[in-house]
Design an enzyme around this catalytic site. Structure first.
Site, short mmCIF file in Angstrom:
data_model
loop_
_atom_site.label_atom_id
_atom_site.label_comp_id
_atom_site.label_asym_id
_atom_site.label_seq_id
_atom_site.Cartn_x
_atom_site.Cartn_y
_atom_site.Cartn_z
CG ASN A 177 28.88 22.65 -41.39
OD1 ASN A 177 29.55 21.62 -41.30
ND2 ASN A 177 29.44 23.84 -41.48
N PRO A 201 30.98 10.31 -42.83
CG PRO A 201 29.38 10.02 -44.52
CD PRO A 201 30.56 9.35 -43.85
CG ASP A 202 26.16 14.20 -38.97
OD1 ASP A 202 24.93 14.04 -39.18
OD2 ASP A 202 26.62 14.44 -37.85
N GLY A 251 34.68 19.66 -36.87
CA GLY A 251 33.58 19.61 -35.91
C GLY A 251 33.85 20.52 -34.73
CD GLU A 273 37.19 24.39 -40.97
OE1 GLU A 273 35.94 24.35 -40.84
OE2 GLU A 273 37.76 24.65 -42.04
#
Length: 534
Positions: A177, A201-202, A251, A273
């Site tokens: 995001n 990373p995603d 996530g 987080e």
């Protein structure tokens, strides 16, 4: 809500396109960035599409478990050389990086819009946050990491200090995001502390991390200190948790809990987080127009796909009708669009799964009696993943939207008559990430903020005041996380504390010729004296 059309600025900004998005990086540029990834060059790639259009943006090589473990071994060797450099030298790399980010922002704005589906102003929020983080650690990290001298047990005779050593190789799992800003907030302090980093990373937003990686090496970061691996957690997650000397994850709460269990078994550190159901409290004397405008930003920036985004608004009944009317009006004035440039106020959601989750929450609430004041529908006419900014009231407690994180452009309004009750309701959640208080009385706002169980609280702001103040730690209470990013704490978590004391002259045990009881009496007198002078 209205769609947007290209401005004259956009018309002049039309290089070769990828993913059908005007101004997006060329396929050659995307491929160039992808080559910076470590491992996975021979495995089956994953194709990533643009949220605005659903068209292909990049083909990403996927690392294997064996790839990741081999990369950790390489990083471990390189880390020792990097850690041996003076902290001020490492710091200067980040200072140069801060300037490069600002100078080259046009390209990364395109990339963030392309990958995440953000409006350009929301993408710029990532650029500014990234530059602030690089600038902060590029100025202060050497001081924070410096030797801390303390008074020893016996003045003059005991020399005592605390040293900070890097953890080693840090594993970082980043979300989709905020692909640029959250990469910076987690990776850069780890590097400043003298660690090597292996980041996953995603897949959806990997280009943003790879772009920052490229700039970091241009700024002077040696090759081999920061590795980026691409792949799904189900395939390479074990290697990341088992090989890292410290793990940083952003996530969902369930995934964070699972990772914490795996890391705890190895007795290595971690920070998390996680989710949030962030409240906004509007107190009786709040300026309604300002609060309504602030709520629009707090709820709908990045289409609500922001960990600190507001999803619950509690408004005092004396101004509830006035606030609701102003808020709905401002929400309906938002411009939705998928073009590059600053014409759109809100972009799209990032994935089909997120669109499905948002739609399900709204429909469930509507079916259980909630009223949709505005929005409440997808906008396939604008693009495959657009969803209107949505405001509801009367959401019952048995609706999923009431307590579960939605992570989209959806907010519910509730009334209250007693401030203590509003605080209790704001705190009555398993989460505690961010909160917002709006008031005409700063002292009152500060007092209410201190009673909210959230890691960050913003008074007369939604989230940006704490998010942008990099010197402040940021993180969650309760099931919203563990540990903090930003500030001194966000740097020191990547270090091991070592205490060293050098004793001169007087021993801390009685010599043979002094009876133990007499020694104890003498030490008691000395301790009383030290207590007075300290």
């Amino acid at each position: 809500m209205t769609s947007t059309t290209p401005t004259s600025e956009q018309e002049a900004h039309r290089p070769t396109t990828i993913g059908g998005v005007v101004g997006a990086p060329t396929a050659a540029r995307a491929a160039q960035l992808v080559r910076r990834a470590s491992g996975g060059q021979d495995s089956a790639p994953t194709e990533v599409t643009a949220p605005f259009t659903g068209l292909l943006t990049a083909s990403l090589p996927q690392a294997t478990d064996a790839d990741v473990r081999a990369i950790f071994a390489k990083a471990r060797s390189a880390q020792q050389i990097w850690a041996a450099r003076p902290a001020r030298e490492r710091q200067r790399v980040l200072a140069r990086l801060a300037e490069l980010i600002l100078r080259r922002q046009d390209e990364i704005l395109d990339i963030v819009q392309l990958e995440a589906g953000k409006a350009r102003l929301d993408a710029f929020d990532e650029v500014s946050a990234t530059a602030l983080v690089a600038g902060y650690y590029g100025k202060h990290s050497a001081r924070i990491l410096g030797t801390r001298r303390v008074g020893g047990v016996i003045p003059v005779l005991t020399k005592a200090a605390e040293l900070r050593h890097p953890k080693g190789v840090v594993g970082i799992i980043s979300p989709w995001n905020y692909p640029l800003a959250l990469t910076a907030m987690d990776v850069l302090p780890a590097l400043a502390a003298g660690n090597a980093v292996v980041q996953k990373p995603d897949n959806q937003t990997a280009l943003s991390a790879l772009w920052l990686h490229e700039l970091a090496e241009e700024a002077g970061l040696p090759s081999g200190i920061w590795h980026i691996v691409l792949g799904r957690g189900s395939r390479i997650g074990d290697a990341l948790t088992e090989e890292s000397d410290y793990l940083c994850f952003t996530g969902s709460t369930p995934t964070g809990k699972a990772l914490a269990g795996k890391v705890a078994h190895r007795l290595t550190g971690y920070s998390l987080e996680l989710g949030g159901k962030n409240p906004m409290l509007i107190l009786p004397g709040a300026p309604v127009a300002k609060a309504a405008a602030g709520a629009v930003t707090a709820c709908f920036s990045s289409a609500g796909q922001l960990c600190v985004s507001v999803e619950r608004i509690y408004v005092h009944e004396s101004i509830r009708a006035e606030f609701t009317s102003a808020f709905v009006t401002k929400t309906e004035a938002l411009r939705l669009g998928g073009e590059l440039g600053y014409a759109a106020d809100m972009g799209s959601l990032t994935s089909e799964s997120q669109l499905a989750a948002v739609s399900a929450h709204v429909e469930d609430a509507r079916a259980k009696g909630a009223t949709v004041l505005t929005g409440g529908r997808a906008r396939p006419d604008l693009g495959p993943l657009f969803y209107e900014p949505t405001v509801l009231t009367g959401v019952p407690e048995d609706a999923a939207l009431f307590a579960e994180e939605t992570f989209g452009p959806v907010v519910a309004i509730y009334g209250y008559t007693d401030v203590d009750d509003a605080i209790a309701r704001a705190n009555s959640t398993v989460y505690g990430l961010n909160a917002s208080v709006w008031t005409g009385d700063e002292a009152e706002g500060w007092a209410v903020a201190a009673r909210l169980r959230a890691g960050t609280v913003n008074v007369n702001e939604g989230y940006a005041a704490t998010f942008g103040t990099v010197a402040l730690p940021m993180g969650g209470m309760k099931e919203s996380g563990f540990g903090r990013r930003n500030g001194a704490e966000g740097l020191l978590k990547y270090t091991e504390s070592q205490s060293i004391a050098l004793q001169r002259g007087l021993r801390l045990r009685p010599p043979r010729f002094v009876p133990p009881k007499l020694w104890a009496v003498g030490m008691t007198t000395g301790l009383r004296f030290l207590r007075r002078i300290r």
